[in-house]
Structure formats: structure tokens, C-alpha cells
Design a protein around this motif. Structure first.
Motif, PDB file in Angstrom:
ATOM      1  N   GLU A  54      -0.994   4.058   3.815  1.00 35.84           N
ATOM      2  CA  GLU A  54      -0.029   4.566   2.844  1.00 35.84           C
ATOM      3  C   GLU A  54       1.372   4.309   3.379  1.00 35.84           C
ATOM      4  O   GLU A  54       1.680   4.606   4.534  1.00 35.84           O
ATOM      5  CB  GLU A  54      -0.239   6.055   2.593  1.00 35.84           C
ATOM      6  CG  GLU A  54       0.599   6.555   1.441  1.00 35.84           C
ATOM      7  CD  GLU A  54       0.175   7.906   0.905  1.00 35.84           C
ATOM      8  OE1 GLU A  54       1.070   8.709   0.604  1.00 35.84           O
ATOM      9  OE2 GLU A  54      -1.044   8.148   0.782  1.00 35.84           O
ATOM     10  N   THR A  79      -4.483   8.453   4.446  1.00 38.47           N
ATOM     11  CA  THR A  79      -4.394   9.548   3.483  1.00 38.47           C
ATOM     12  C   THR A  79      -3.006  10.125   3.316  1.00 38.47           C
ATOM     13  O   THR A  79      -2.832  11.094   2.591  1.00 38.47           O
ATOM     14  CB  THR A  79      -5.356  10.694   3.891  1.00 38.47           C
ATOM     15  OG1 THR A  79      -4.986  11.148   5.200  1.00 38.47           O
ATOM     16  CG2 THR A  79      -6.798  10.219   3.886  1.00 38.47           C
ATOM     17  N   ASN A 105       2.314   3.987  -2.084  1.00 35.83           N
ATOM     18  CA  ASN A 105       1.002   3.541  -2.544  1.00 35.83           C
ATOM     19  C   ASN A 105      -0.049   4.592  -2.230  1.00 35.83           C
ATOM     20  O   ASN A 105       0.139   5.452  -1.375  1.00 35.83           O
ATOM     21  CB  ASN A 105       0.620   2.202  -1.908  1.00 35.83           C
ATOM     22  CG  ASN A 105       0.410   2.303  -0.413  1.00 35.83           C
ATOM     23  OD1 ASN A 105       1.214   2.884   0.303  1.00 35.83           O
ATOM     24  ND2 ASN A 105      -0.676   1.720   0.082  1.00 35.83           N
ATOM     25  N   HIS A 106      -1.146   4.523  -2.959  1.00 32.28           N
ATOM     26  CA  HIS A 106      -2.338   5.321  -2.675  1.00 32.28           C
ATOM     27  C   HIS A 106      -3.451   4.340  -2.308  1.00 32.28           C
ATOM     28  O   HIS A 106      -3.996   3.677  -3.199  1.00 32.28           O
ATOM     29  CB  HIS A 106      -2.742   6.160  -3.881  1.00 32.28           C
ATOM     30  CG  HIS A 106      -1.949   7.411  -4.055  1.00 32.28           C
ATOM     31  ND1 HIS A 106      -2.122   8.234  -5.140  1.00 32.28           N
ATOM     32  CD2 HIS A 106      -1.002   7.998  -3.277  1.00 32.28           C
ATOM     33  CE1 HIS A 106      -1.308   9.272  -5.038  1.00 32.28           C
ATOM     34  NE2 HIS A 106      -0.609   9.146  -3.918  1.00 32.28           N
ATOM     35  N   SER A 108      -6.406   4.804  -1.725  1.00 29.63           N
ATOM     36  CA  SER A 108      -7.666   5.161  -2.385  1.00 29.63           C
ATOM     37  C   SER A 108      -7.815   4.493  -3.750  1.00 29.63           C
ATOM     38  O   SER A 108      -8.917   4.411  -4.277  1.00 29.63           O
ATOM     39  CB  SER A 108      -7.736   6.675  -2.570  1.00 29.63           C
ATOM     40  OG  SER A 108      -6.723   7.103  -3.484  1.00 29.63           O
ATOM     41  N   SER A 114      -0.391  13.846  -5.901  1.00 33.14           N
ATOM     42  CA  SER A 114      -0.860  15.044  -5.203  1.00 33.14           C
ATOM     43  C   SER A 114       0.186  16.143  -5.363  1.00 33.14           C
ATOM     44  O   SER A 114       1.323  15.897  -5.788  1.00 33.14           O
ATOM     45  CB  SER A 114      -1.078  14.745  -3.721  1.00 33.14           C
ATOM     46  OG  SER A 114       0.173  14.494  -3.095  1.00 33.14           O
ATOM     47  N   ASP A 117       3.105  15.180  -3.376  1.00 31.86           N
ATOM     48  CA  ASP A 117       3.944  14.191  -4.075  1.00 31.86           C
ATOM     49  C   ASP A 117       4.889  14.891  -5.048  1.00 31.86           C
ATOM     50  O   ASP A 117       6.079  14.561  -5.131  1.00 31.86           O
ATOM     51  CB  ASP A 117       3.086  13.191  -4.859  1.00 31.86           C
ATOM     52  CG  ASP A 117       2.239  12.293  -3.981  1.00 31.86           C
ATOM     53  OD1 ASP A 117       2.562  12.115  -2.796  1.00 31.86           O
ATOM     54  OD2 ASP A 117       1.226  11.765  -4.510  1.00 31.86           O
ATOM     55  N   ILE A 140       4.034   5.667  -8.000  1.00 33.87           N
ATOM     56  CA  ILE A 140       2.843   5.515  -7.171  1.00 33.87           C
ATOM     57  C   ILE A 140       2.182   4.222  -7.618  1.00 33.87           C
ATOM     58  O   ILE A 140       1.977   4.007  -8.819  1.00 33.87           O
ATOM     59  CB  ILE A 140       1.869   6.695  -7.350  1.00 33.87           C
ATOM     60  CG1 ILE A 140       2.525   8.005  -6.928  1.00 33.87           C
ATOM     61  CG2 ILE A 140       0.581   6.454  -6.550  1.00 33.87           C
ATOM     62  CD1 ILE A 140       1.717   9.246  -7.270  1.00 33.87           C
ATOM     63  N   THR A 142      -0.965   1.129  -6.807  1.00 31.35           N
ATOM     64  CA  THR A 142      -2.214   0.744  -6.146  1.00 31.35           C
ATOM     65  C   THR A 142      -2.361  -0.765  -6.293  1.00 31.35           C
ATOM     66  O   THR A 142      -1.631  -1.399  -7.048  1.00 31.35           O
ATOM     67  CB  THR A 142      -3.439   1.447  -6.767  1.00 31.35           C
ATOM     68  OG1 THR A 142      -3.583   1.005  -8.112  1.00 31.35           O
ATOM     69  CG2 THR A 142      -3.307   2.957  -6.715  1.00 31.35           C
TER      70      THR A 142
END
Length: 156
Positions: A54, A79, A105-106, A108, A114, A117, A140, A142
Motif C-alpha cells: 500500500e 494492509t 492503493n488497496h 486487496s 476503511s 481512510d 483509492i 486498485t
């Protein structure tokens, strides 16, 4: 023979701040939508580690939302990453920007913000108001699922 002691008030470090843009403002990309901001971030992201680590970057914008520059704010683990508001705003002040877009970035692959966040975003908005530096968006992203914009969702 007398012993001279050095006055501690005269042995301090000098702080210098400089800013040297490499392009004219009219030649810089202008961010007009969250999609455009996402495209700039995604293009500049390290895709070798986007699903592993991340990270957080920030775009620094002038009054016309033209990009002054991009800066990595933090890099963490799988994480999370620690985003220090002092670092965010020290870079913003040094660059003479008036607007900031934050992006992390995430790894996952999930786009849902979250609670951390959300709390960070609210905190940065409030600090920005005190400094007259607007947090325009927090994105965010991905690798395969696109992006989430706090501004588009009405959170900012």
C-alpha cells in the motif's frame, strides 16, 4: 588565557525553502475530473508492487488545477501505510500549491474506504481549511477494479 563559550543561540541550522518549476503553468496537465486525476496517478504508479504494497501519492495543483507535481507520501505493507498530515502539508506549502489530491492503493483489490481512510480524509480537510489548502479529492485505486473518489461520493 580565557575560555570562550559558544552561545547556543548562534549555532543553529538555517532552513531554506526553494521551488524551481520545470514547466510553464500553461504546459502542465489540468485536472478537471476524478477520472483525470485517477489516470495521472495510475500512469505514475509502480505497477510491479501495486498489488503487494500500500502506497500513497499526492498531486499538487495550482489555482487553475494544473499539476505542479506528484509526490510519494508514504509506502507501507500489504494492509496499510501511515500518512502523516505534517508531511502532506509541508510538501504542499513548499510547492506553493493551492489544491491537493491524495491517492492510495488497496492491494486487496477492494475499493471500499476503511474507517481509517474516512478519518484521515476528514482530518486533512480540516487542516487544509486552516492553511487555505484545499483537499480536492482522495482517491483509492486498485490494479483491476478502477477507483473510488471521496469527492464523487460526497465525502469531501
Amino acid at each position: 588565557m580565557s575560555v570562550q563559550t559558544q552561545n547556543p543561540f548562534f549555532s543553529i541550522s538555517e532552513i531554506k525553502v526553494s521551488y524551481q518549476p520545470k514547466f510553464k503553468a500553461s504546459e502542465r496537465p489540468q485536472v478537471t475530473t476524478s477520472q483525470h486525476a485517477y489516470d495521472i496517478f495510475y500512469e505514475n504508479w509502480n505497477h510491479d508492487i501495486i498489488e503487494m504494497t500500500e502506497q500513497c501519492y499526492m498531486l499538487l495543483l495550482n489555482r487553475s488545477n494544473r499539476v505542479i507535481g506528484i509526490k510519494e507520501v508514504s509506502s507501507g505493507g500489504m494492509t496499510g501505510t501511515v500518512i502523516d498530515p505534517k508531511l502532506v502539508f509541508s510538501v504542499a506549502l513548499k510547492s506553493l500549491c493551492t489544491g491537493i489530491i491524495l491517492c492510495h492503493n488497496h492491494p486487496s483489490g477492494g475499493l471500499k474506504p476503511s474507517e481509517a481512510d474516512l478519518m484521515l480524509t476528514r482530518r486533512l480537510v480540516e487542516v487544509g481549511k486552516l492553511l487555505d489548502l484545499q483537499l480536492l479529492d482522495h482517491i483509492i485505486l486498485t490494479k483491476h477494479c478502477g477507483f473510488y473518489s471521496f469527492a464523487d461520493e460526497g465525502i469531501i
